[in-house]
Enzyme design. Structure first.
Site, PDB file in Angstrom:
ATOM      1  N   LYS A 126      16.801  11.096  13.019  1.00  0.00           N
ATOM      2  CA  LYS A 126      17.600  10.351  12.042  1.00  0.00           C
ATOM      3  C   LYS A 126      17.477   8.883  12.377  1.00  0.00           C
ATOM      4  O   LYS A 126      17.270   8.523  13.543  1.00  0.00           O
ATOM      5  CB  LYS A 126      19.080  10.757  12.141  1.00  0.00           C
ATOM      6  CG  LYS A 126      19.887  10.452  10.906  1.00  0.00           C
ATOM      7  CD  LYS A 126      19.742  11.561   9.877  1.00  0.00           C
ATOM      8  CE  LYS A 126      20.415  11.232   8.578  1.00  0.00           C
ATOM      9  NZ  LYS A 126      20.474  12.413   7.692  1.00  0.00           N
ATOM     10  N   ASP A 166      19.029   8.951   2.899  1.00  0.00           N
ATOM     11  CA  ASP A 166      20.376   9.416   3.239  1.00  0.00           C
ATOM     12  C   ASP A 166      21.296   8.395   2.553  1.00  0.00           C
ATOM     13  O   ASP A 166      20.872   7.741   1.589  1.00  0.00           O
ATOM     14  CB  ASP A 166      20.584   9.474   4.770  1.00  0.00           C
ATOM     15  CG  ASP A 166      21.853  10.237   5.168  1.00  0.00           C
ATOM     16  OD1 ASP A 166      21.824  11.472   5.160  1.00  0.00           O
ATOM     17  OD2 ASP A 166      22.879   9.595   5.475  1.00  0.00           O
TER      18      ASP A 166
END
Ligand code: NDP
Ligand code: 2IT
Length: 452
Positions: A126, A166
């Site tokens: 991430k 995201d």
């Protein structure tokens, strides 16, 4: 708690004392996988918990950029390459002022197990930045993305690490990031997913997280011979995940009565039907406006400033905004008002107290790493299409998404029944099931590959 899990959690707490979200995510996983750790000693013997809670690599970098007035700004960029035991690091980029290392470590950690559940070959990672895209011009967002990628490009690659979107990173940002990667590396590869259709993107990727979450809810309800048709649903958020989740619920005959953003919630007792949703999509994706405007546009609806949707009675709730948006008290209110199902579109939207409320009340609870895995799963399908230089049809990708969500449900269901004592004929603990199913695949791969 066993001696092993207590010791590991203590060490993780000491080493990461200032990262509450990461500690929360680790505690949730470690405390629920004990049955498999006790049954199979190889995980403790190989120090798998100690290793799986430490990212393989963390990259932090400076991102300088200039605004339209010529002023200089400095943001912080991150990529947490958490685990590559079962495939290249894979996971989104978040641009939001709240972003810090602890938040990205929680998201990367969750991603490891989520990606394992998809059945595809993807490790977990991430990244992102504390950059706030709100109120910035397209040119400012482009300059930021170009500066961010100028550093990130040396760490990623189609077989190494494949970022995606995201919060705050959608099609526009992926476009600018991809353009800069291609320019610097002189290669057109599937290094990012969530690309536009005419330059390597996959059909259904924008829809996948929201659609997949509804498919997961359908799979849970089907174990009781039920489905979402006719159900009153509350949804939080009004971004990518929320929009397509509402679209799918409408298509399946449910009634969605709320959406929200970080300022407040709109409540529309008549339902946010397809026409109203099209207006919301234009508001959020084109005009980049606030959800508040909905109440002025549609008679009979109201705007509740500063409130979340969870006090509004519903049959099913779908949190699709951000982490820790449902606490213990809010979870109790949901259950008290008759909510029978929670499926998480967002990552870790319910805190540990809230999860306990769902489990004690024995409602259907689809935890994030299972329920929202459809997004990254279709990212995996985008990677497969890029490698083959082929484009699958909408029907093909949607059918694969259906199959993957069904598989994730079955895998979590069967692992829950094998390992969780609190499962009954009517109740399945999907938290235990998803965590153990996700863990075992990665842990076994780590053992096979030796001490790396
Ligand atoms: P978007 O940026 O498209 O939308 C985010 C939405 O959540 C907006 O409505 C935003 O409101 C709201 N929101 C963001 N931060 C907060 C906050 N601190 N408090 C209240 N509301 C907030 O992001 P996505 O829809 O892509 O992501 C939503 C969630 O889903 C995140 O948890 C993400 O990690 C998760 N997720 C996303 C996937 C994807 O494929 N995109 C896949 C799997 C999970 P505002 O406009 O006011 O900021
Ligand atoms: O949290 C997530 O699964 C995502 N943001 C999607 C990641 C991806 O690589 O598609």
């Amino acid at each position: 708690m066993t001696e092993y899990t207590t010791r590991v959690l203590e060490t993780v707490r000491t080493k990461n004392a200032h990262e509450p979200e990461f500690l929360q995510a680790v505690q949730e996983v470690v405390s629920t996988i004990e049955p498999v750790l006790s049954a199979k000693k190889k995980y403790e013997e190989n120090c798998i918990l100690e290793r799986i809670t430490e990212p393989e690599r963390t990259i932090i970098f400076r991102v300088p950029w200039t605004d339209d007035a010529g002023h200089i700004h400095i943001n912080r960029g991150f990529r947490v390459e958490f685990n590559s035991a079962i495939g290249p690091y894979k996971g989104g980029l978040r641009f939001h002022p709240s972003v810090n290392l602890g938040i990205l470590k929680f998201l990367g950690f969750e991603q490891v197990f989520k990606n394992s559940l998809t059945t595809l070959a993807m490790g977990g990672g991430k990244g992102g930045s504390d950059f706030d895209p709100k109120g910035k011009s397209d040119a400012e967002v482009m300059r930021f993305c170009q500066s961010f990628m100028t550093e990130l490009q040396r760490h990623i690659g189609a077989d190494t690490d494949v970022p995606a979107g995201d919060i705050g990173v959608g099609g526009r940002e992926i476009g600018y990031l991809f353009g800069q990667y291609k320019r610097l590396r002189n290669e057109f590869t599937g290094v990012l997913t969530g690309k536009a259709l005419n330059w390597g993107g996959s059909l259904i990727r924008p829809e996948a997280t929201g659609y997949g979450c509804v498919y997961f809810a359908q799979n849970m309800l089907a174990t009781h011979g039920d489905d979402v048709s006719g159900k009153v649903c509350t949804v939080s958020g009004s971004g990518n995940v929320a929009q397509y989740l509402v679209e799918k619920l409408n298509q399946l005959g449910a009634k969605v009565v709320t959406m929200s953003d970080s300022n407040g919630t709109i409540y529309d007792p008549a339902g946010i039907d397809a026409e109203k949703l099209a207006w919301v999509m234009e508001l959020k994706n084109v005009r980049r406006g606030r959800i508040k405007e909905y109440a002025s546009k549609f008679a009979g609806s109201e705007y509740r400033e500063g409130q979340r949707p969870w006090s509004i009675p519903c049959d099913c709730a779908f949190p699709c905004a951000t982490q820790n948006e449902i606490n213990g008290a809010e979870a109790s209110t949901l259950v008290k008002n008759g909510c029978k199902l929670v499926a998480e579109g967002a990552n870790m939207p319910t805190d540990l107290d809230g999860i306990n409320v769902y489990l004690n009340s024995k409602i259907f609870y689809g935890p994030a790493k299972a329920a929202n895995a459809g997004g990254v799963a279709v990212s995996g399908l985008e990677m497969a299409q890029n490698s083959q230089r082929l484009d699958w049809t909408r029907e093909q990708v949607d059918a694969k998404l259906h199959d993957i969500m069904k598989n994730i449900h079955e895998n979590a269901y069967s692992h829950a029944r094998e390992y969780s004592k609190d499962c009954t004929a009517d109740f399945t603990n999907y938290v235990v099931g998803a965590n153990i199913a996700g863990f075992v695949k990665v842990a076994d791969a780590m053992i096979d590959q030796g001490l790396v």
